[in-house]
Scaffold this motif. Structure first.
Motif, PDB file in Angstrom:
ATOM      1  N   ASP A  97      30.296  59.459  10.772  1.00 13.22           N
ATOM      2  CA  ASP A  97      29.256  59.939  11.837  1.00 13.22           C
ATOM      3  C   ASP A  97      28.006  59.366  11.530  1.00 13.22           C
ATOM      4  OD1 ASP A  97      31.367  61.438  12.956  1.00 13.22           O
ATOM      5  OD2 ASP A  97      30.809  63.100  11.985  1.00 13.22           O
ATOM      6  N   ASP A  98      27.817  59.169  10.240  1.00 17.22           N
ATOM      7  CA  ASP A  98      26.637  58.872   9.656  1.00 17.22           C
ATOM      8  C   ASP A  98      26.116  57.823   8.934  1.00 17.22           C
ATOM      9  OD1 ASP A  98      25.394  61.753  10.288  1.00 17.22           O
ATOM     10  OD2 ASP A  98      27.230  62.220   8.992  1.00 17.22           O
ATOM     11  N   ILE A  99      27.081  56.734   9.011  1.00 20.65           N
ATOM     12  CA  ILE A  99      27.336  55.423   8.166  1.00 20.65           C
ATOM     13  C   ILE A  99      25.973  54.632   8.794  1.00 20.65           C
ATOM     14  CG2 ILE A  99      28.976  54.328   9.571  1.00 20.65           C
ATOM     15  CD1 ILE A  99      29.753  53.037   6.748  1.00 20.65           C
ATOM     16  N   ALA A 100      25.627  54.605  10.188  1.00 22.20           N
ATOM     17  CA  ALA A 100      24.676  53.823  10.777  1.00 22.20           C
ATOM     18  C   ALA A 100      23.234  54.165  10.261  1.00 22.20           C
ATOM     19  CB  ALA A 100      24.744  53.803  12.227  1.00 22.20           C
ATOM     20  N   LYS A 101      23.096  55.434   9.654  1.00 24.88           N
ATOM     21  CA  LYS A 101      21.862  55.699   9.169  1.00 24.88           C
ATOM     22  C   LYS A 101      21.352  54.737   7.631  1.00 24.88           C
ATOM     23  CE  LYS A 101      22.333  60.584  10.706  1.00 24.88           C
ATOM     24  NZ  LYS A 101      22.310  61.951  10.213  1.00 24.88           N
ATOM     25  N   VAL A 102      22.178  54.203   7.169  1.00 24.88           N
ATOM     26  CA  VAL A 102      22.141  53.277   6.171  1.00 24.88           C
ATOM     27  C   VAL A 102      21.248  52.072   6.557  1.00 24.88           C
ATOM     28  CG1 VAL A 102      24.257  54.007   4.881  1.00 24.88           C
ATOM     29  CG2 VAL A 102      23.888  51.770   6.234  1.00 24.88           C
ATOM     30  N   ALA A 103      20.975  51.954   7.865  1.00 28.12           N
ATOM     31  CA  ALA A 103      20.088  50.845   8.187  1.00 28.12           C
ATOM     32  C   ALA A 103      18.619  51.293   7.981  1.00 28.12           C
ATOM     33  CB  ALA A 103      19.990  50.753   9.852  1.00 28.12           C
ATOM     34  N   ASP A 104      18.226  52.550   7.754  1.00 30.48           N
ATOM     35  CA  ASP A 104      17.055  53.084   7.523  1.00 30.48           C
ATOM     36  C   ASP A 104      16.500  53.090   5.966  1.00 30.48           C
ATOM     37  OD1 ASP A 104      16.727  53.179  10.062  1.00 30.48           O
ATOM     38  OD2 ASP A 104      17.523  55.007  10.237  1.00 30.48           O
ATOM     39  N   VAL A 105      17.523  52.959   5.034  1.00 29.47           N
ATOM     40  CA  VAL A 105      17.193  52.995   3.567  1.00 29.47           C
ATOM     41  C   VAL A 105      16.817  51.871   2.987  1.00 29.47           C
ATOM     42  CG1 VAL A 105      18.926  54.886   3.548  1.00 29.47           C
ATOM     43  CG2 VAL A 105      19.606  52.696   2.802  1.00 29.47           C
ATOM     44  N   ASP A 106      16.276  51.987   1.782  1.00 29.77           N
ATOM     45  CA  ASP A 106      15.751  50.648   0.993  1.00 29.77           C
ATOM     46  C   ASP A 106      16.697  50.253  -0.133  1.00 29.77           C
ATOM     47  OD1 ASP A 106      12.934  50.915   2.280  1.00 29.77           O
ATOM     48  OD2 ASP A 106      12.885  52.913   1.206  1.00 29.77           O
ATOM     49  N   TRP A 107      17.528  51.331  -0.299  1.00 30.09           N
ATOM     50  CA  TRP A 107      18.682  50.875  -1.361  1.00 30.09           C
ATOM     51  C   TRP A 107      19.900  51.860  -1.200  1.00 30.09           C
ATOM     52  CZ3 TRP A 107      17.193  51.888  -7.248  1.00 30.09           C
ATOM     53  CH2 TRP A 107      18.043  51.521  -8.024  1.00 30.09           C
ATOM     54  N   ILE A 108      21.105  51.202  -1.292  1.00 33.54           N
ATOM     55  CA  ILE A 108      22.345  51.836  -1.065  1.00 33.54           C
ATOM     56  C   ILE A 108      23.031  51.355  -2.314  1.00 33.54           C
ATOM     57  CG2 ILE A 108      24.672  51.831   0.273  1.00 33.54           C
ATOM     58  CD1 ILE A 108      23.105  50.205   2.556  1.00 33.54           C
ATOM     59  N   ILE A 109      23.362  52.807  -2.790  1.00 40.92           N
ATOM     60  CA  ILE A 109      24.214  52.797  -4.138  1.00 40.92           C
ATOM     61  C   ILE A 109      25.521  53.479  -3.752  1.00 40.92           C
ATOM     62  CG2 ILE A 109      24.283  53.855  -6.518  1.00 40.92           C
ATOM     63  CD1 ILE A 109      21.267  54.374  -6.069  1.00 40.92           C
ATOM     64  N   GLU A 110      26.378  52.607  -4.179  1.00 39.46           N
ATOM     65  CA  GLU A 110      27.953  53.087  -4.035  1.00 39.46           C
ATOM     66  C   GLU A 110      28.559  53.681  -5.157  1.00 39.46           C
ATOM     67  OE1 GLU A 110      31.800  52.531  -5.517  1.00 39.46           O
ATOM     68  OE2 GLU A 110      30.618  50.625  -5.699  1.00 39.46           O
ATOM     69  N   VAL A 111      29.142  54.798  -4.990  1.00 39.85           N
ATOM     70  CA  VAL A 111      29.585  55.660  -6.280  1.00 39.85           C
ATOM     71  C   VAL A 111      31.155  56.233  -5.903  1.00 39.85           C
ATOM     72  CG1 VAL A 111      28.834  57.167  -8.070  1.00 39.85           C
ATOM     73  CG2 VAL A 111      27.195  56.532  -6.508  1.00 39.85           C
ATOM     74  N   GLY A 165      30.974  62.625  -5.585  1.00 39.18           N
ATOM     75  CA  GLY A 165      31.634  63.290  -6.848  1.00 39.18           C
ATOM     76  C   GLY A 165      30.625  63.628  -7.905  1.00 39.18           C
ATOM     77  N   ILE A 166      31.004  63.895  -9.050  1.00 35.50           N
ATOM     78  CA  ILE A 166      29.989  64.254 -10.206  1.00 35.50           C
ATOM     79  C   ILE A 166      28.985  63.261 -10.098  1.00 35.50           C
ATOM     80  CG2 ILE A 166      29.864  64.841 -12.361  1.00 35.50           C
ATOM     81  CD1 ILE A 166      32.807  66.045 -12.467  1.00 35.50           C
ATOM     82  N   MET A 167      29.359  61.976 -10.235  1.00 32.93           N
ATOM     83  CA  MET A 167      28.496  61.196 -10.684  1.00 32.93           C
ATOM     84  C   MET A 167      27.298  60.902  -9.316  1.00 32.93           C
ATOM     85  SD  MET A 167      27.972  59.098 -13.363  1.00 32.93           S
ATOM     86  CE  MET A 167      26.304  58.969 -13.469  1.00 32.93           C
ATOM     87  N   GLY A 168      28.095  60.820  -8.193  1.00 31.84           N
ATOM     88  CA  GLY A 168      27.147  60.459  -7.036  1.00 31.84           C
ATOM     89  C   GLY A 168      26.153  61.529  -6.623  1.00 31.84           C
ATOM     90  N   SER A 169      26.740  62.846  -6.978  1.00 28.74           N
ATOM     91  CA  SER A 169      25.671  63.738  -6.564  1.00 28.74           C
ATOM     92  C   SER A 169      24.611  64.054  -7.743  1.00 28.74           C
ATOM     93  CB  SER A 169      26.506  65.374  -6.773  1.00 28.74           C
ATOM     94  OG  SER A 169      27.367  65.302  -5.708  1.00 28.74           O
ATOM     95  N   GLY A 170      24.934  63.556  -9.090  1.00 27.04           N
ATOM     96  CA  GLY A 170      23.985  63.663 -10.013  1.00 27.04           C
ATOM     97  C   GLY A 170      22.971  62.349  -9.893  1.00 27.04           C
ATOM     98  N   ILE A 171      23.571  61.233  -9.363  1.00 29.42           N
ATOM     99  CA  ILE A 171      22.842  60.099  -9.079  1.00 29.42           C
ATOM    100  C   ILE A 171      21.520  60.623  -7.885  1.00 29.42           C
ATOM    101  CG2 ILE A 171      22.421  57.873  -8.046  1.00 29.42           C
ATOM    102  CD1 ILE A 171      24.979  57.161  -9.851  1.00 29.42           C
ATOM    103  N   ALA A 172      22.141  61.168  -6.917  1.00 31.53           N
ATOM    104  CA  ALA A 172      21.295  61.672  -5.701  1.00 31.53           C
ATOM    105  C   ALA A 172      20.245  62.806  -6.095  1.00 31.53           C
ATOM    106  CB  ALA A 172      22.338  62.392  -4.659  1.00 31.53           C
ATOM    107  N   CYS A 173      20.746  63.553  -7.041  1.00 33.04           N
ATOM    108  CA  CYS A 173      20.008  64.659  -7.532  1.00 33.04           C
ATOM    109  C   CYS A 173      18.625  64.130  -8.383  1.00 33.04           C
ATOM    110  CB  CYS A 173      20.501  65.629  -8.561  1.00 33.04           C
ATOM    111  SG  CYS A 173      21.375  66.782  -7.548  1.00 33.04           S
ATOM    112  N   HIS A 174      18.997  62.819  -9.126  1.00 38.42           N
ATOM    113  CA  HIS A 174      17.967  62.345 -10.029  1.00 38.42           C
ATOM    114  C   HIS A 174      16.955  61.717  -9.127  1.00 38.42           C
ATOM    115  CE1 HIS A 174      16.048  61.560 -13.583  1.00 38.42           C
ATOM    116  NE2 HIS A 174      16.198  60.068 -13.566  1.00 38.42           N
ATOM    117  N   PHE A 175      17.237  60.990  -8.175  1.00 38.68           N
ATOM    118  CA  PHE A 175      16.421  60.353  -6.873  1.00 38.68           C
ATOM    119  C   PHE A 175      15.426  61.285  -6.428  1.00 38.68           C
ATOM    120  CE2 PHE A 175      18.856  56.464  -7.547  1.00 38.68           C
ATOM    121  CZ  PHE A 175      18.114  55.204  -7.420  1.00 38.68           C
ATOM    122  N   ALA A 176      16.387  62.470  -6.256  1.00 41.51           N
ATOM    123  CA  ALA A 176      15.334  63.505  -5.426  1.00 41.51           C
ATOM    124  C   ALA A 176      14.349  64.086  -6.500  1.00 41.51           C
ATOM    125  CB  ALA A 176      16.287  64.632  -5.048  1.00 41.51           C
ATOM    126  N   ASN A 177      14.882  64.028  -7.703  1.00 41.18           N
ATOM    127  CA  ASN A 177      13.900  64.581  -8.987  1.00 41.18           C
ATOM    128  C   ASN A 177      12.527  63.651  -8.901  1.00 41.18           C
ATOM    129  OD1 ASN A 177      15.615  66.422 -10.188  1.00 41.18           O
ATOM    130  ND2 ASN A 177      16.434  65.058 -11.546  1.00 41.18           N
TER     131      ASN A 177
END
Length: 801
Positions: free
Chosen positions: A93-107, A14-26
């Motif tokens: 389809d893609d939830i298993a990919k969270v095994a490869d991340v360092d931080w999971i943020i629920e929004v 959503g607005i918040m989740g996409s915004g957080i994703a963009c800021h980490f990309a920043n």
């Protein structure tokens, strides 16, 4: 253990989740953005014959959300190319990919039952030791981790970003019952250093710190507006920039955020804070209930407290809601005698004593409003936090207040604040009375450049933690002052580095600022190792003092104007050719002369939120402080073998001609206003002066050598001039530019071509500066230029004539 965040997963787009994703990309982090699979096809998908099994369909929600976010304004991302760091997918389809991340943020949606299902699914794939946090704005953290594994609970907490995630600095960290201290310490440091946030560790109480105090403040105003018979325009006038709050003040802010969002949080506090002494205040006034029923929610429904309307004459106007009749009417101008008394007080913090002593309705408003606020925040300790500075930090970073409640109370005077409160029927928390009885006269003190706060359990002033990475100019100005005039203060930052801080209105650059800058260079060359030009105001500099230019031009004092422009140019050249390294630290609006100054420093250490550009066309002139010369020089330096040199020059010409202003420091690399490999960007503005000082010190220690003046700037002469003239003729003929724009553009073309030389030639910088100054002066003799300058001075926006 050492943690490195290379990849994060954001769950919910959503607005918040996409915004957080963009800021980490920043900040250069790889992002996996996941959302649910649509339950049914939309009309477009049906028309294409797609099925629910199609990958495009299954990722439709996440892709549509991210696309909408990237198109929104203001943009959530520093540069559109940074969006390539975000990969989208879905939670099946893609939830298993969270095994490869360092931080999971629920929004995901603010419902505990849904969040618990999401966490249960995530834990099946999460790698032990991975950080997992929730961006909830109100659901108790302790409930969300119930039933999860020990490792999950140890690495789980709340990380509440404020919307929009890129722009609002507050980052609340809320520990769960079993969150490890290592996780809290890491997130606190990461938020400040990497995300550029003000990190605040909060207690797990309803609405945490920022929203608890912020919503109280707004709800208090909602009740007060009716009690005092104020209009919404009057409240917005009283609660805007005059007290260091955003221009949108109160009611316009609610329209932007959405009334439903505010009501949701207010209801949450009312339901869950039954012991709050101001519990009744969180109950909605009748006019708010009616607005909710009518769906007058603000910008999202096209009407709220304000409504845009198109009149019978086709003109757009903004109507205001009359809170008595609940009908829209023409906006009314608000004015108060007390506010007039503060117009000569530049520093916001110095206005509060005047405001609370006002004899009119404004004075009464401030006494009532601030008394209620002071009483409320004092009683929230230790409920929501043990430390008073965290409340101030939260309000400044989350709600855009220039000063927090306890800082304002200090400005009014602690004893005066208690007196006001008692007059309004409030009583401060007992710890405040203990503090004053012990002889402490303020909540904050400054010692040796550091801020100290009153620690309630210890009953003494304690240093605010986390300051070591910062240089706070307000704290060192008096003790470290080396030179001062009406335009600047020059401070000793230590380690042989000076800082020049502008003190003019909006940090405009006039004769006193230039004199101060030159004096600082003199002092630095004699006794110091380097020089930083930086400040911690809202904006670095909005440019040259055009009022001074206007007066000289109107009086036809062209010799004086010529000398003033030459003085500006010479000062910029001193920045470049001094015997010590010079560092510019721009942030916020860095326009015109502020941009020219930055371009002439040895290095720029820019805040990520820097909006920089050469905007002189808006006032009918070309850049005259070295900016036109500099863009020609940078074009010359960019020429490569087999380049179409005219195209390179044209790009630099258009940067000035179109008055391009970057929407972030990263965008300024595209226009060559910031230079790759030389200039750098810092995400946390609070660290900017310290970082600039470190670079000045490093350059000095590496053996800085005074540069040799350039004599090798390649200009293209008639070849380029012809291209510019043909182009501007076509633009005017097509009605894209006015006749005066045409004239200005031709003058700029003449400078950047190096005049009408018969062939490409190597020239000196001074040659180009002389052409630039001559063109600038000739434009100052034009009536239409004077009209543009006058309009800018009166209206604050450009005139197209």
């Amino acid at each position: 253990m050492k943690r490195i965040i290379k990849k994060v997963a954001v769950i919910g787009s959503g607005i918040m989740g996409s915004g957080i994703a963009c800021h980490f990309a920043n900040i250069g982090v790889e992002v996996l953005l996941l959302d649910i699979v649509p339950r049914e096809l939309n009309d477009k998908e049906k028309a294409k014959g797609l099925t629910l099994e199609n990958k495009v369909v299954r990722n439709r929600l996440v892709n549509d959300s991210l696309t909408a976010a990237l198109k929104s304004k203001p943009s959530p991302i520093y540069h559109q190319k940074f969006a390539n760091r975000i990969t989208t997918g879905n939670l099946e389809d893609d939830i298993a990919k969270v095994a490869d991340v360092d931080w999971i943020i629920e929004v995901v949606v603010e419902r505990l039952d849904i969040k618990k299902i999401v966490f249960e699914n995530l834990e099946k794939h999460r790698t032990p030791g991975t950080l997992i946090t929730s961006n909830t704005s109100g659901i108790p953290i302790q409930f969300m981790s119930e039933g999860r594994s020990e490792d999950f609970q140890k690495h789980f907490c709340g990380t509440h970003f404020f919307n929009p995630a890129r722009y609002l600095k507050l980052f609340e960290i809320i520990p769960g019952p079993n969150t490890s201290q290592e996780v809290l310490d890491f997130l606190n440091g990461y938020g400040e250093q990497y995300l550029g946030k003000t990190s605040v560790v909060a207690k797990d109480t309803p609405a945490f710190i920022g929203n608890r105090i912020g919503i109280f403040s707004i709800m208090s105003l909602f009740h007060m507006v009716k009690e005092m018979g104020l209009t919404i325009e009057e409240v917005d006038k009283l609660t805007g920039p005059v007290i260091g709050r955003p221009k949108s003040a109160t009611f316009r802010t609610v329209d932007v955020v959405g009334l439903d969002t505010l009501v949701h949080v207010a209801n949450g506090i009312a339901d869950n804070c039954t012991d709050d002494e101001r519990h009744e205040l969180f109950k909605l006034p009748d006019f708010i209930t009616t607005m909710m029923e009518n769906k007058w929610l603000g910008s999202k429904t096209k009407q709220g407290f304000y409504k845009k309307n198109v009149g019978a004459d086709g003109k757009r106007e903004i109507l205001s809601l009359d809170l008595d009749t609940l009908e829209y009417r023409e906006k009314k101008r608000a004015s108060f005698a007390t506010l007039e008394m503060t117009k000569t007080i530049d520093k916001v913090v110095d206005r509060f004593k005047v405001l609370v002593s006002g004899k009119d309705k404004a004075g009464e408003f401030y006494r009532k409003n601030l008394s209620a606020l002071f009483a409320y925040v004092s009683n929230r300790i230790p409920e929501i936090t043990d430390d008073l500075y965290k409340i101030d930090d939260a309000m400044k970073a989350g709600f855009g207040w220039e000063h927090g409640p306890f800082q304002i109370w200090d400005a009014v005077g602690v004893e005066k604040g208690i007196e006001m409160m008692r007059a309004e029927g409030y009583e401060p928390a007992s710890w405040v009375l203990d503090m004053t009885a012990s002889g402490s006269a303020s909540f904050y003190t400054v010692n040796n450049g550091a801020t100290f706060f009153y620690d309630i359990p210890k009953k003494e002033q304690v240093k605010v933690p986390g300051q070591d990475a910062f240089i706070i100019l307000d704290n060192i100005r008096k003790s470290s002052e080396v030179f001062k005039n009406s335009g600047v203060v020059v401070e000793d930052l230590g380690d042989g580095i000076l800082n020049v801080e502008f003190q003019s209105k909006m940090n405009t650059i006039g004769g006193d600022v230039l004199a101060g800058l030159n004096k600082a260079i003199d002092i630095a060359e004699k006794d110091f190792q380097g020089l930083v030009v930086g400040n911690q105001a809202a904006n670095f500099s909005v440019g040259a003092n055009i009022g001074m230019i206007f007066m000289m031009a109107v009086e036809q004092e062209y010799d004086e104007l010529n000398m003033a422009i030459k003085y500006f140019q010479d000062s910029m050249m001193r920045m470049r050719y001094s015997a010590i390294p010079t560092i510019a630290a721009p942030h916020g609006m860095t326009l015109g002369g502020g941009c020219e100054l930055s371009m002439h420093a040895d290095k720029v250490v820019a805040a990520a939120e820097t909006y920089i550009g050469l905007v002189e066309f808006g006032v009918g002139v070309i850049p005259g402080g070295g900016g036109s010369k500099e863009m020609a020089l940078r074009a010359s330096d960019t020429f490569k073998k087999n380049d179409v040199e005219l195209n390179v020059l044209q790009e630099h010409f258009l940067t000035i001609g179109m008055a391009k202003v970057s929407t972030s420091a990263y965008e300024a690399y595209d226009t060559n206003i910031l230079q790759k490999g030389k200039d750098i960007v810092v995400v946390n503005k609070d660290r900017q002066i310290a970082t600039a000082k470190a670079h000045a010190k490093l350059m000095a220690e590496q053996g800085y050598t005074q540069p040799v003046k350039r004599k090798d700037v390649k200009v293209l002469g008639k070849q380029a001039l012809g291209m510019f003239l043909v182009g501007t003729d076509a633009m005017e003929a097509s009605k894209y530019i006015s006749e005066h724009d045409h004239k200005i553009a031709n003058k700029l073309g003449y400078v950047m071509a190096g005049g009408d030389l018969s062939e490409p030639t190597l020239v000196t910088e001074q040659y180009l500066l002389d052409l630039e100054r001559e063109a600038f002066l000739s434009l100052c003799t034009e009536r239409k230029t004077l009209e543009r300058i006058e309009h800018m001075l009166k209206k604050g926006k450009p005139l197209r004539n």
